[in-house]
Write a protein that holds these residues in place. Structure first.
Motif, PDB file in Angstrom:
ATOM      1  N   ASN A   1       0.851  -1.195   0.000  1.00 31.84           N
ATOM      2  CA  ASN A   1       0.000   0.000   0.000  1.00 31.84           C
ATOM      3  C   ASN A   1       0.891   1.250   0.000  1.00 31.84           C
ATOM      4  OD1 ASN A   1      -2.247   1.591   0.028  1.00 31.84           O
ATOM      5  ND2 ASN A   1      -2.941   1.014   2.084  1.00 31.84           N
TER       6      ASN A   1
ATOM      7  N   VAL B   1       3.650   7.750  -8.361  1.00 33.14           N
ATOM      8  CA  VAL B   1       3.773   8.226  -6.982  1.00 33.14           C
ATOM      9  C   VAL B   1       2.670   9.244  -6.712  1.00 33.14           C
ATOM     10  CG1 VAL B   1       5.443  10.032  -7.617  1.00 33.14           C
ATOM     11  CG2 VAL B   1       5.340   9.199  -5.246  1.00 33.14           C
ATOM     12  N   GLY B   2       2.134   9.214  -5.501  1.00 31.82           N
ATOM     13  CA  GLY B   2       1.133  10.196  -5.090  1.00 31.82           C
ATOM     14  C   GLY B   2       1.831  11.400  -4.481  1.00 31.82           C
TER      15      GLY B   2
ATOM     16  N   ALA C   1       4.086  10.438   3.996  1.00 35.88           N
ATOM     17  CA  ALA C   1       3.253  10.336   5.188  1.00 35.88           C
ATOM     18  C   ALA C   1       1.900   9.724   4.866  1.00 35.88           C
ATOM     19  CB  ALA C   1       3.045  11.708   5.824  1.00 35.88           C
TER      20      ALA C   1
ATOM     21  N   SER D   1      -1.685   8.238   6.808  1.00 36.00           N
ATOM     22  CA  SER D   1      -2.386   8.608   8.029  1.00 36.00           C
ATOM     23  C   SER D   1      -1.698   7.933   9.218  1.00 36.00           C
ATOM     24  CB  SER D   1      -3.842   8.174   7.939  1.00 36.00           C
ATOM     25  OG  SER D   1      -3.930   6.822   7.539  1.00 36.00           O
TER      26      SER D   1
ATOM     27  N   VAL E   1      -7.744  11.362  -3.738  1.00 35.17           N
ATOM     28  CA  VAL E   1      -6.652  10.790  -4.539  1.00 35.17           C
ATOM     29  C   VAL E   1      -7.119  10.733  -5.992  1.00 35.17           C
ATOM     30  CG1 VAL E   1      -5.192   8.772  -4.962  1.00 35.17           C
ATOM     31  CG2 VAL E   1      -5.738   9.441  -2.607  1.00 35.17           C
TER      32      VAL E   1
ATOM     33  N   ARG F   1     -10.034   8.019  -4.638  1.00 32.44           N
ATOM     34  CA  ARG F   1     -10.534   8.158  -3.269  1.00 32.44           C
ATOM     35  C   ARG F   1     -11.117   9.565  -3.142  1.00 32.44           C
ATOM     36  NH1 ARG F   1      -6.373   7.819   1.738  1.00 32.44           N
ATOM     37  NH2 ARG F   1      -5.754   9.882   0.991  1.00 32.44           N
TER      38      ARG F   1
ATOM     39  N   SER G   1      -6.035   1.453  -7.099  1.00 28.63           N
ATOM     40  CA  SER G   1      -5.365   2.027  -5.937  1.00 28.63           C
ATOM     41  C   SER G   1      -5.326   0.974  -4.850  1.00 28.63           C
ATOM     42  CB  SER G   1      -6.122   3.265  -5.460  1.00 28.63           C
ATOM     43  OG  SER G   1      -5.430   3.837  -4.375  1.00 28.63           O
ATOM     44  N   PRO G   2      -4.107   0.572  -4.441  1.00 28.18           N
ATOM     45  CA  PRO G   2      -4.000  -0.549  -3.504  1.00 28.18           C
ATOM     46  C   PRO G   2      -4.817  -0.345  -2.230  1.00 28.18           C
ATOM     47  CG  PRO G   2      -1.847   0.018  -4.381  1.00 28.18           C
ATOM     48  CD  PRO G   2      -2.789   1.078  -4.862  1.00 28.18           C
ATOM     49  N   GLY G   3      -4.964   0.914  -1.793  1.00 30.26           N
ATOM     50  CA  GLY G   3      -5.698   1.178  -0.561  1.00 30.26           C
ATOM     51  C   GLY G   3      -7.135   0.679  -0.602  1.00 30.26           C
TER      52      GLY G   3
HETATM   53  P1  AMP Z   1      -3.064   7.117   3.415  1.00 32.72           P
HETATM   54  O1  AMP Z   1      -1.784   7.833   3.254  1.00 32.72           O
HETATM   55  O2  AMP Z   1      -3.095   6.151   4.551  1.00 32.72           O
HETATM   56  O3  AMP Z   1      -4.193   8.092   3.457  1.00 32.72           O
HETATM   57  O4  AMP Z   1      -3.231   6.260   2.098  1.00 32.72           O
HETATM   58  C1  AMP Z   1      -2.804   6.727   0.832  1.00 32.72           C
HETATM   59  C2  AMP Z   1      -3.778   6.266  -0.219  1.00 32.72           C
HETATM   60  O5  AMP Z   1      -3.329   6.672  -1.511  1.00 32.72           O
HETATM   61  C3  AMP Z   1      -3.919   4.758  -0.240  1.00 32.72           C
HETATM   62  O6  AMP Z   1      -5.259   4.425  -0.492  1.00 32.72           O
HETATM   63  C4  AMP Z   1      -3.030   4.380  -1.402  1.00 32.72           C
HETATM   64  O7  AMP Z   1      -3.396   3.137  -1.958  1.00 32.72           O
HETATM   65  C5  AMP Z   1      -3.226   5.548  -2.356  1.00 32.72           C
HETATM   66  N1  AMP Z   1      -2.052   5.714  -3.224  1.00 32.72           N
HETATM   67  C6  AMP Z   1      -0.841   6.188  -2.859  1.00 32.72           C
HETATM   68  N2  AMP Z   1       0.014   6.142  -3.898  1.00 32.72           N
HETATM   69  C7  AMP Z   1      -0.661   5.631  -4.941  1.00 32.72           C
HETATM   70  C8  AMP Z   1      -0.328   5.328  -6.297  1.00 32.72           C
HETATM   71  N3  AMP Z   1       0.893   5.549  -6.776  1.00 32.72           N
HETATM   72  N4  AMP Z   1      -1.296   4.811  -7.092  1.00 32.72           N
HETATM   73  C9  AMP Z   1      -2.537   4.586  -6.610  1.00 32.72           C
HETATM   74  N5  AMP Z   1      -2.917   4.848  -5.339  1.00 32.72           N
HETATM   75  C10 AMP Z   1      -1.997   5.357  -4.512  1.00 32.72           C
END
Ligand code: AMP
Ligand code: MG
Length: 343
Positions: free
Chosen positions: A59, A115-116, A138, A140, A180, A192, A226-228
Motif C-alpha cells: 500500500n 507516486v502520489g 506520510a 495517516s 486521490v 478516493r 489504488s492498492p488502498g
Molecule cells: P493514506 O496515506 O493512509 O491516506 O493512504 C494513501 C492512499 O493513496 C492509499 O489508499 C493508497 O493506496 C493511495 N495511493 C498512494 N500512492 C498511490 C499510487 N501511486 N497509485 C494509486 N494509489 C496510490
C-alpha cells in the motif's frame, strides 16, 4: 521509546525536522488527517512507517511537498490535466498520482511506476517540510485498521511508544483524507473522494471519472487501481449499518432498530445529525445536517468513540453523496462494509 506531544512552535518544528533528517518518524498535522511522516527519499526511514503502522507493504505512501518547485525532481511528467488541478487546488486536500522519478524508493510507491504527491494547505505541515529540506512521505498516523487520526490525541493512542514526537496543531479542519486523483491520463480519475470533489475537478478539467469502487466493496479476485481500496479500513468493533432515504423514515427506522438491539442485550449507538430527534437514545453527533463538512470533520472521531465506549451496534444516518458528502459516504460505507439499507 518515549513519545512526546508538542504544540506547534518554531522550536518544536525544528526538533521535528531534525528527526526527519535523521531518518526518524514524526506525527504531523495536516488539514486532512494527522500523518506519520518520514524522509521520502530515505528507504530505511520509510520502512519504519510500515512497521509502526502495521501497514501492508503493497500500500503506497503519499509524498508531501511545501512548494510546487519541489515537484519536478520527483516525477517524470506533469500531464496537462494535472497542471490545471495543481493550479486550482494546491495547497489543499488533493493528492495527484503521477509517473514517478527514479529517486522515489520502491518502498514509497510499493513497487508501482507512479507516486502520489500532495502540497498540503496546513501551515504547520509546510513549515515542517521546509525545515526538513526533504519531501515527506506520510500516510495517516493510525495503526492499520483503525480510523485515521484527526487529533494529536488520536495519534498518541495509536503510536505511543512507537515514535519519538507528535506535533499538535489541534483538530484537523477537513477530517477525511485527501482526494486521490489519478492524473496520469487525459481525464482525471477519482480513486478516493475527499475535500476536492468530483464536481470541482470537472469544473477545472472539463471531465472527471469516479472509480466504481468508491461506493461498493471489492469482489473476490478483482484488480484495483489504488492498492488502498483492497483494505477494510476504519472498521469499528460495533456492527455498523447505514440508513438512507427520507429523513423522517430514517429516524424512525434507526429508533426501532436501536430499541430492538437494546432489548437483545446489545449496546447500540446512533451516528446522527443534531437537528434530528432520537429521544434519550445514545447519539454521537455528526454535526448539522445542513453542513456535511461537519460530518466529514467528525466521522473518524465518532468511529473511535464507538470503540472507546464499547458500543456493539452502530446505526448511522447517511449523508447525500455529493460534494464532500461523497467522501463521507465512502468512509462510512467502508466502516460498515458497505452495509447500506434504503428505507
Ligand atoms: P493514506 O496515506 O493512509 O491516506 O493512504 C494513501 C492512499 O493513496 C492509499 O489508499 C493508497 O493506496 C493511495 N495511493 C498512494 N500512492 C498511490 C499510487 N501511486 N497509485 C494509486 N494509489 C496510490
Ligand atoms: Mg490511511
Amino acid at each position: 521509546m518515549l513519545t512526546q506531544v508538542k504544540p506547534v512552535s518554531p522550536e518544536a518544528v525544528e526538533e521535528a525536522a531534525r528527526l526527519i533528517r535523521a531518518g526518524d518518524l514524526v506525527g504531523m498535522p495536516t488539514e486532512t488527517v494527522y500523518g506519520l511522516g518520514a524522509d521520502a527519499l530515505n528507504a530505511q526511514a520509510v520502512l519504519k512507517i510500515f512497521a509502526a503502522k502495521g501497514r501492508p507493504a503493497d500500500n503506497p505512501l503519499i509524498v508531501h511537498v511545501s512548494a510546487l518547485t519541489e515537484i519536478p525532481p520527483l516525477v517524470r511528467a506533469i500531464p496537462e490535466a494535472a497542471a490545471r488541478l495543481m493550479e486550482a487546488f494546491w495547497p489543499g486536500p488533493m493528492t495527484l498520482i503521477l509517473p514517478k522519478a527514479d529517486c522515489i524508493p520502491d518502498a514509497v510507491s510499493a513497487g508501482l511506476d507512479t507516486v502520489g504527491i500532495r502540497l498540503p494547505a496546513s501551515e504547520a505541515a509546510r513549515m515542517l517540510i521546509r525545515a526538513s529540506g526533504r519531501p515527506i512521505a506520510a500516510p495517516s498516523a493510525n495503526r492499520s485498521g483503525k480510523p485515521s487520526p484527526t487529533t494529536a490525541q488520536h495519534v498518541f493512542e495509536d503510536m505511543n511508544g512507537r515514535i519519538p514526537l507528535i506535533l499538535d496543531d489541534g483538530p484537523c479542519a477537513v477530517g477525511v483524507e485527501s482526494s486521490v486523483i489519478d492524473a496520469t491520463g487525459d481525464v482525471p480519475v477519482v480513486l478516493r473522494p475527499g475535500g476536492i470533489t468530483p464536481e470541482m475537478i470537472r469544473d477545472v478539467c472539463g471531465g472527471v471519472r469516479v472509480d466504481e469502487h468508491v461506493m461498493r466493496p471489492l469482489e473476490e479476485g478483482e484488480i484495483v487501481r489504488s492498492p488502498g481500496m483492497k483494505y477494510r479500513h476504519y472498521a469499528p468493533r460495533a456492527k455498523t449499518v447505514i440508513f438512507e432515504g427520507e429523513a423522517q423514515r430514517v429516524m424512525e427506522t434507526i429508533c426501532a432498530r436501536y430499541d430492538a438491539a437494546e432489548a437483545a442485550g446489545e449496546r447500540p449507538a446512533i451516528l446522527g445529525f443534531d437537528e434530528h430527534d432520537f429521544g434519550a437514545r445514545t447519539r454521537i453527533s455528526l454535526g448539522s445536517v445542513r453542513r456535511p463538512q461537519e460530518a466529514a470533520a467528525r466521522l473518524f472521531g465518532a468511529l473511535r468513540e464507538l470503540d472507546a465506549r464499547g458500543e456493539t451496534v452502530a446505526l448511522c444516518e447517511a449523508v447525500e453523496a455529493t460534494g464532500i458528502g461523497l467522501a463521507v459516504m465512502n468512509r462510512m460505507g467502508r466502516a460498515a462494509g458497505f452495509d447500506i439499507e434504503r428505507v
